[in-house]
Design a protein around this motif. Sequence first.
Motif, PDB file in Angstrom:
ATOM      1  N   SER A 162       7.909  23.233  -3.173  1.00  0.00           N
ATOM      2  CA  SER A 162       7.623  21.832  -2.919  1.00  0.00           C
ATOM      3  C   SER A 162       6.171  21.696  -2.472  1.00  0.00           C
ATOM      4  CB  SER A 162       8.575  21.302  -1.833  1.00  0.00           C
ATOM      5  OG  SER A 162       8.366  22.026  -0.625  1.00  0.00           O
ATOM      6  N   GLY A 163       5.787  20.480  -2.086  1.00  0.00           N
ATOM      7  CA  GLY A 163       4.392  20.256  -1.725  1.00  0.00           C
ATOM      8  C   GLY A 163       3.900  21.157  -0.616  1.00  0.00           C
ATOM      9  N   ALA A 164       4.658  21.237   0.502  1.00  0.00           N
ATOM     10  CA  ALA A 164       4.240  22.065   1.634  1.00  0.00           C
ATOM     11  C   ALA A 164       4.276  23.546   1.277  1.00  0.00           C
ATOM     12  CB  ALA A 164       5.129  21.793   2.843  1.00  0.00           C
ATOM     13  N   LEU A 165       5.356  23.965   0.581  1.00  0.00           N
ATOM     14  CA  LEU A 165       5.476  25.369   0.197  1.00  0.00           C
ATOM     15  C   LEU A 165       4.395  25.767  -0.806  1.00  0.00           C
ATOM     16  CD1 LEU A 165       9.348  25.809  -0.138  1.00  0.00           C
ATOM     17  CD2 LEU A 165       7.858  26.625   1.689  1.00  0.00           C
ATOM     18  N   ARG A 166       4.049  24.833  -1.684  1.00  0.00           N
ATOM     19  CA  ARG A 166       2.991  25.118  -2.654  1.00  0.00           C
ATOM     20  C   ARG A 166       1.661  25.343  -1.932  1.00  0.00           C
ATOM     21  NH1 ARG A 166       3.569  20.815  -5.660  1.00  0.00           N
ATOM     22  NH2 ARG A 166       5.238  21.782  -6.875  1.00  0.00           N
ATOM     23  N   LEU A 167       1.433  24.541  -0.895  1.00  0.00           N
ATOM     24  CA  LEU A 167       0.206  24.693  -0.110  1.00  0.00           C
ATOM     25  C   LEU A 167       0.186  26.046   0.611  1.00  0.00           C
ATOM     26  CD1 LEU A 167      -2.384  23.240   0.767  1.00  0.00           C
ATOM     27  CD2 LEU A 167      -1.115  22.342   2.732  1.00  0.00           C
ATOM     28  N   VAL A 168       1.336  26.441   1.173  1.00  0.00           N
ATOM     29  CA  VAL A 168       1.443  27.749   1.836  1.00  0.00           C
ATOM     30  C   VAL A 168       1.191  28.866   0.832  1.00  0.00           C
ATOM     31  CG1 VAL A 168       3.024  29.350   2.988  1.00  0.00           C
ATOM     32  CG2 VAL A 168       2.985  26.941   3.654  1.00  0.00           C
ATOM     33  N   GLY A 169       1.775  28.725  -0.369  1.00  0.00           N
ATOM     34  CA  GLY A 169       1.588  29.735  -1.407  1.00  0.00           C
ATOM     35  C   GLY A 169       0.136  29.894  -1.797  1.00  0.00           C
ATOM     36  N   ARG A 170      -0.562  28.786  -1.958  1.00  0.00           N
ATOM     37  CA  ARG A 170      -1.983  28.856  -2.302  1.00  0.00           C
ATOM     38  C   ARG A 170      -2.788  29.514  -1.185  1.00  0.00           C
ATOM     39  NH1 ARG A 170      -2.354  22.639  -4.591  1.00  0.00           N
ATOM     40  NH2 ARG A 170      -1.377  23.030  -6.639  1.00  0.00           N
TER      41      ARG A 170
END
Length: 327
Positions: A211-219
Amino acid sequence: MATGLLALLDDIAGIAKMAAASLDDVAAQAGKAGAKAAGVVIDDAAVTPRYVVGFAAARELPIVRRIAIGSLRNKLVFLLPAALALSAFAPWAITPLLVLGGAFLCYEGAEKVYEAIAPHAAHGHEAAVGVAPPDPQALEDTKVAGAIRTDFILSAEIMAITLATVSTGSLLMQGVVLAVVGVAITVVVYGAVALIVKADDAGVSLAAGGSGALRLVGRGLVAGMPAFLKALAVVGTAAMLWVGGGIVIHGLEEFGLAAAGHALHAAEAAGAALLPPAPGFAGWLAGAAASGVFGLALGALLIPTVEHLLAPAFRALRGAFGGARRA
Protein backbone atom coordinates in the motif's frame (compact mmCIF):
# COMPACT_ATOMS: atom_id res chain seq x y z
CA MET A 1 2.87 -56.75 41.38
CA ALA A 2 0.79 -53.62 41.85
CA THR A 3 3.15 -52.44 44.56
CA GLY A 4 6.14 -53.07 42.27
CA LEU A 5 4.48 -51.17 39.44
CA LEU A 6 3.73 -48.22 41.73
CA ALA A 7 7.34 -48.21 42.92
CA LEU A 8 8.56 -48.24 39.31
CA LEU A 9 6.24 -45.36 38.40
CA ASP A 10 7.44 -43.46 41.47
CA ASP A 11 11.06 -43.96 40.39
CA ILE A 12 10.23 -42.78 36.86
CA ALA A 13 8.51 -39.70 38.27
CA GLY A 14 11.57 -38.97 40.41
CA ILE A 15 13.88 -39.31 37.40
CA ALA A 16 11.60 -37.01 35.38
CA LYS A 17 11.71 -34.38 38.14
CA MET A 18 15.50 -34.58 38.26
CA ALA A 19 15.67 -34.24 34.47
CA ALA A 20 13.35 -31.22 34.55
CA ALA A 21 15.46 -29.61 37.27
CA SER A 22 18.59 -30.26 35.21
CA LEU A 23 16.97 -28.70 32.14
CA ASP A 24 15.99 -25.65 34.19
CA ASP A 25 19.57 -25.40 35.45
CA VAL A 26 20.93 -25.67 31.89
CA ALA A 27 18.53 -22.97 30.70
CA ALA A 28 19.46 -20.68 33.58
CA GLN A 29 23.20 -21.20 33.08
CA ALA A 30 22.89 -20.77 29.31
CA GLY A 31 20.91 -17.55 29.77
CA LYS A 32 23.50 -16.17 32.19
CA ALA A 33 26.38 -17.08 29.87
CA GLY A 34 24.57 -15.64 26.85
CA ALA A 35 24.02 -12.35 28.67
CA LYS A 36 27.72 -12.10 29.57
CA ALA A 37 28.71 -12.88 25.97
CA ALA A 38 26.26 -10.33 24.52
CA GLY A 39 29.00 -7.88 23.60
CA VAL A 40 30.88 -10.46 21.54
CA VAL A 41 27.61 -11.63 19.97
CA ILE A 42 26.87 -8.07 18.81
CA ASP A 43 30.38 -7.82 17.40
CA ASP A 44 29.89 -11.13 15.57
CA ALA A 45 26.64 -9.88 14.02
CA ALA A 46 28.33 -6.64 12.96
CA VAL A 47 31.39 -8.36 11.49
CA THR A 48 29.70 -11.01 9.34
CA PRO A 49 27.66 -8.92 6.84
CA ARG A 50 30.81 -7.30 5.45
CA TYR A 51 31.77 -10.69 3.96
CA VAL A 52 28.58 -10.61 1.86
CA VAL A 53 28.91 -7.03 0.57
CA GLY A 54 29.69 -6.94 -3.16
CA PHE A 55 28.17 -10.29 -4.16
CA ALA A 56 25.11 -10.87 -6.34
CA ALA A 57 21.79 -11.01 -4.45
CA ALA A 58 21.33 -14.67 -5.40
CA ARG A 59 24.57 -15.58 -3.59
CA GLU A 60 23.87 -13.71 -0.33
CA LEU A 61 21.84 -16.33 1.53
CA PRO A 62 23.99 -19.26 0.31
CA ILE A 63 27.08 -17.42 1.60
CA VAL A 64 25.42 -16.73 4.96
CA ARG A 65 24.37 -20.39 5.14
CA ARG A 66 27.92 -21.57 4.42
CA ILE A 67 29.32 -19.29 7.12
CA ALA A 68 26.63 -20.37 9.62
CA ILE A 69 27.43 -24.05 9.02
CA GLY A 70 31.11 -23.25 9.48
CA SER A 71 30.26 -21.39 12.69
CA LEU A 72 28.36 -24.38 14.10
CA ARG A 73 31.28 -26.63 13.17
CA ASN A 74 33.67 -24.23 14.90
CA LYS A 75 31.64 -24.26 18.11
CA LEU A 76 30.47 -27.87 18.36
CA VAL A 77 33.20 -29.89 16.63
CA PHE A 78 36.33 -27.93 17.54
CA LEU A 79 35.78 -25.44 20.34
CA LEU A 80 33.44 -27.37 22.64
CA PRO A 81 35.70 -30.44 23.02
CA ALA A 82 38.79 -28.21 23.16
CA ALA A 83 37.23 -26.03 25.87
CA LEU A 84 36.32 -29.04 27.99
CA ALA A 85 39.77 -30.59 27.50
CA LEU A 86 41.55 -27.34 28.37
CA SER A 87 39.32 -26.83 31.40
CA ALA A 88 40.10 -30.34 32.64
CA PHE A 89 43.78 -30.71 31.76
CA ALA A 90 45.39 -27.39 30.75
CA PRO A 91 43.49 -24.34 32.03
CA TRP A 92 46.75 -22.38 31.84
CA ALA A 93 46.64 -22.59 28.01
CA ILE A 94 43.31 -20.79 27.60
CA THR A 95 44.66 -17.25 27.99
CA PRO A 96 47.62 -17.64 25.55
CA LEU A 97 45.29 -19.11 22.93
CA LEU A 98 42.81 -16.27 23.38
CA VAL A 99 45.64 -13.73 23.03
CA LEU A 100 46.73 -15.35 19.76
CA GLY A 101 43.13 -15.23 18.56
CA GLY A 102 42.82 -11.59 19.56
CA ALA A 103 46.02 -10.77 17.67
CA PHE A 104 44.56 -12.45 14.59
CA LEU A 105 41.44 -10.26 14.84
CA CYS A 106 43.67 -7.18 15.09
CA TYR A 107 45.55 -8.31 11.97
CA GLU A 108 42.31 -8.90 10.04
CA GLY A 109 40.86 -5.55 11.07
CA ALA A 110 44.07 -3.67 10.27
CA GLU A 111 44.13 -5.33 6.83
CA LYS A 112 40.67 -3.90 6.12
CA VAL A 113 41.76 -0.43 7.19
CA TYR A 114 44.90 -0.78 5.03
CA GLU A 115 42.74 -1.82 2.07
CA ALA A 116 40.51 1.24 2.52
CA ILE A 117 43.44 3.65 2.82
CA ALA A 118 45.81 2.16 0.23
CA PRO A 119 43.90 -0.38 -1.91
CA HIS A 120 46.72 -1.04 -4.39
CA ALA A 121 49.27 -1.68 -1.66
CA ALA A 122 46.75 -3.86 0.19
CA HIS A 123 46.18 -5.97 -2.92
CA GLY A 124 49.94 -6.40 -3.21
CA HIS A 125 50.01 -7.58 0.40
CA GLU A 126 47.19 -10.07 -0.29
CA ALA A 127 49.11 -11.43 -3.28
CA ALA A 128 52.26 -11.72 -1.18
CA VAL A 129 50.54 -13.76 1.52
CA GLY A 130 48.64 -15.84 -1.02
CA VAL A 131 45.04 -14.69 -0.48
CA ALA A 132 44.31 -12.84 -3.74
CA PRO A 133 41.56 -14.92 -5.43
CA PRO A 134 41.77 -15.45 -9.21
CA ASP A 135 38.04 -15.81 -10.08
CA PRO A 136 34.55 -15.11 -8.63
CA GLN A 137 34.09 -18.60 -7.13
CA ALA A 138 37.54 -18.42 -5.57
CA LEU A 139 36.65 -14.95 -4.25
CA GLU A 140 33.51 -16.34 -2.60
CA ASP A 141 35.43 -19.29 -1.16
CA THR A 142 38.11 -16.95 0.17
CA LYS A 143 35.52 -14.64 1.75
CA VAL A 144 33.68 -17.57 3.36
CA ALA A 145 36.93 -19.06 4.66
CA GLY A 146 37.93 -15.65 6.08
CA ALA A 147 34.52 -15.26 7.74
CA ILE A 148 34.75 -18.72 9.30
CA ARG A 149 38.27 -17.98 10.59
CA THR A 150 37.07 -14.72 12.13
CA ASP A 151 34.00 -16.48 13.54
CA PHE A 152 36.32 -19.06 15.11
CA ILE A 153 38.03 -16.38 17.18
CA LEU A 154 34.78 -14.69 18.20
CA SER A 155 33.23 -18.09 18.95
CA ALA A 156 36.25 -19.01 21.06
CA GLU A 157 35.70 -15.85 23.09
CA ILE A 158 31.99 -16.70 23.50
CA MET A 159 32.80 -20.27 24.56
CA ALA A 160 35.48 -19.04 26.99
CA ILE A 161 33.00 -16.64 28.60
CA THR A 162 30.43 -19.45 28.80
CA LEU A 163 32.97 -21.85 30.30
CA ALA A 164 33.92 -19.30 32.95
CA THR A 165 30.23 -18.94 33.84
CA VAL A 166 29.77 -22.70 34.41
CA SER A 167 33.29 -23.52 35.62
CA THR A 168 31.99 -24.90 38.91
CA GLY A 169 29.56 -27.32 37.29
CA SER A 170 30.16 -30.90 36.28
CA LEU A 171 31.86 -31.72 33.00
CA LEU A 172 28.52 -32.90 31.58
CA MET A 173 26.79 -29.68 32.63
CA GLN A 174 29.60 -27.61 31.10
CA GLY A 175 29.32 -29.52 27.82
CA VAL A 176 25.53 -29.20 27.60
CA VAL A 177 25.55 -25.47 28.41
CA LEU A 178 28.36 -24.84 25.89
CA ALA A 179 26.37 -26.68 23.21
CA VAL A 180 23.11 -24.84 24.01
CA VAL A 181 24.80 -21.43 24.01
CA GLY A 182 26.76 -22.23 20.83
CA VAL A 183 23.69 -23.31 18.85
CA ALA A 184 21.45 -20.51 20.18
CA ILE A 185 23.96 -17.77 19.46
CA THR A 186 24.66 -19.11 15.97
CA VAL A 187 20.94 -19.13 15.14
CA VAL A 188 20.46 -15.59 16.52
CA VAL A 189 23.55 -14.10 14.84
CA TYR A 190 23.15 -15.64 11.39
CA GLY A 191 19.37 -15.27 11.42
CA ALA A 192 19.91 -11.55 12.02
CA VAL A 193 22.59 -11.42 9.31
CA ALA A 194 20.26 -13.13 6.81
CA LEU A 195 17.53 -10.58 7.59
CA ILE A 196 19.96 -7.70 7.17
CA VAL A 197 21.38 -8.79 3.82
CA LYS A 198 17.95 -9.59 2.34
CA ALA A 199 16.22 -6.45 3.62
CA ASP A 200 16.69 -4.76 0.24
CA ASP A 201 14.86 -7.62 -1.52
CA ALA A 202 12.01 -7.23 0.97
CA GLY A 203 12.05 -3.53 0.14
CA VAL A 204 11.68 -4.28 -3.57
CA SER A 205 8.64 -6.48 -2.85
CA LEU A 206 7.03 -3.84 -0.65
CA ALA A 207 7.71 -1.07 -3.16
CA ALA A 208 6.15 -3.12 -5.96
CA GLY A 209 3.08 -4.55 -4.24
CA GLY A 210 2.41 -2.75 -0.96
CA SER A 211 0.00 0.00 0.00
CA GLY A 212 1.03 3.64 0.04
CA ALA A 213 2.83 3.55 3.41
CA LEU A 214 4.38 0.12 2.77
CA ARG A 215 5.51 1.22 -0.67
CA LEU A 216 7.26 4.19 0.91
CA VAL A 217 8.95 1.90 3.47
CA GLY A 218 10.03 -0.42 0.65
CA ARG A 219 11.60 2.41 -1.31
CA GLY A 220 13.38 3.56 1.81
CA LEU A 221 14.81 0.07 2.36
CA VAL A 222 15.97 -0.19 -1.25
CA ALA A 223 17.58 3.23 -1.17
CA GLY A 224 19.10 2.90 2.28
CA MET A 225 20.39 -0.69 2.47
CA PRO A 226 23.55 -0.26 0.35
CA ALA A 227 24.71 2.59 2.59
CA PHE A 228 23.64 0.64 5.69
CA LEU A 229 25.62 -2.43 4.62
CA LYS A 230 28.70 -0.32 3.95
CA ALA A 231 28.31 1.34 7.35
CA LEU A 232 27.87 -2.09 8.94
CA ALA A 233 31.07 -3.24 7.24
CA VAL A 234 32.87 -0.30 8.87
CA VAL A 235 31.32 -1.20 12.24
CA GLY A 236 32.39 -4.82 11.68
CA THR A 237 35.99 -3.79 11.05
CA ALA A 238 35.93 -1.56 14.12
CA ALA A 239 34.46 -4.44 16.12
CA MET A 240 37.29 -6.74 15.06
CA LEU A 241 39.81 -4.16 16.26
CA TRP A 242 38.20 -3.35 19.60
CA VAL A 243 37.36 -6.98 20.43
CA GLY A 244 40.80 -8.21 19.33
CA GLY A 245 42.57 -5.37 21.11
CA GLY A 246 40.54 -5.95 24.26
CA ILE A 247 41.32 -9.69 24.26
CA VAL A 248 45.05 -9.00 23.92
CA ILE A 249 45.03 -6.29 26.60
CA HIS A 250 43.23 -8.50 29.12
CA GLY A 251 45.53 -11.40 28.24
CA LEU A 252 48.60 -9.25 28.84
CA GLU A 253 47.18 -8.34 32.24
CA GLU A 254 46.95 -12.06 33.04
CA PHE A 255 50.66 -12.35 32.19
CA GLY A 256 51.51 -9.47 34.54
CA LEU A 257 51.95 -6.86 31.77
CA ALA A 258 49.43 -4.37 33.06
CA ALA A 259 50.46 -1.10 31.36
CA ALA A 260 47.97 -1.42 28.48
CA GLY A 261 45.28 -2.55 30.91
CA HIS A 262 45.85 0.47 33.16
CA ALA A 263 45.61 2.76 30.12
CA LEU A 264 42.35 1.07 29.10
CA HIS A 265 40.83 1.47 32.56
CA ALA A 266 41.96 5.12 32.65
CA ALA A 267 40.26 5.71 29.28
CA GLU A 268 37.04 4.14 30.58
CA ALA A 269 37.11 6.29 33.71
CA ALA A 270 37.78 9.44 31.67
CA GLY A 271 34.92 8.62 29.31
CA ALA A 272 32.53 8.03 32.21
CA ALA A 273 33.54 11.37 33.76
CA LEU A 274 32.90 13.24 30.49
CA LEU A 275 29.26 12.14 30.33
CA PRO A 276 27.81 11.94 33.87
CA PRO A 277 24.21 11.29 32.69
CA ALA A 278 25.32 8.01 31.07
CA PRO A 279 28.63 7.00 32.65
CA GLY A 280 28.28 3.31 31.81
CA PHE A 281 27.80 3.90 28.09
CA ALA A 282 30.44 6.63 27.95
CA GLY A 283 32.95 4.46 29.80
CA TRP A 284 32.26 1.51 27.49
CA LEU A 285 32.60 3.72 24.39
CA ALA A 286 35.91 5.18 25.58
CA GLY A 287 37.20 1.71 26.46
CA ALA A 288 36.14 0.34 23.07
CA ALA A 289 37.89 3.23 21.32
CA ALA A 290 41.07 2.66 23.34
CA SER A 291 40.96 -1.08 22.62
CA GLY A 292 40.41 -0.32 18.93
CA VAL A 293 43.41 2.02 18.76
CA PHE A 294 45.55 -0.61 20.47
CA GLY A 295 44.20 -3.28 18.10
CA LEU A 296 44.88 -1.14 15.04
CA ALA A 297 48.46 -0.46 16.17
CA LEU A 298 49.08 -4.15 16.86
CA GLY A 299 47.49 -5.16 13.55
CA ALA A 300 49.61 -2.61 11.67
CA LEU A 301 52.72 -4.21 13.17
CA LEU A 302 51.49 -7.68 12.26
CA ILE A 303 50.85 -6.89 8.56
CA PRO A 304 54.56 -6.67 7.58
CA THR A 305 55.38 -9.45 10.05
CA VAL A 306 52.93 -11.79 8.32
CA GLU A 307 53.99 -10.70 4.82
CA HIS A 308 57.76 -10.90 5.29
CA LEU A 309 58.18 -13.56 7.99
CA LEU A 310 55.18 -15.77 8.69
CA ALA A 311 53.82 -16.22 5.15
CA PRO A 312 57.23 -17.15 3.63
CA ALA A 313 57.89 -19.52 6.55
CA PHE A 314 54.48 -21.15 6.05
CA ARG A 315 55.07 -21.54 2.32
CA ALA A 316 58.49 -23.07 2.98
CA LEU A 317 57.04 -25.56 5.46
CA ARG A 318 54.18 -26.42 3.12
CA GLY A 319 56.66 -26.96 0.27
CA ALA A 320 58.89 -29.12 2.44
CA PHE A 321 56.02 -31.31 3.60
CA GLY A 322 54.62 -31.45 0.06
CA GLY A 323 58.00 -32.55 -1.28
CA ALA A 324 58.30 -35.18 1.44
CA ARG A 325 54.87 -36.60 0.57
CA ARG A 326 55.71 -36.74 -3.14
CA ALA A 327 58.99 -38.47 -2.35
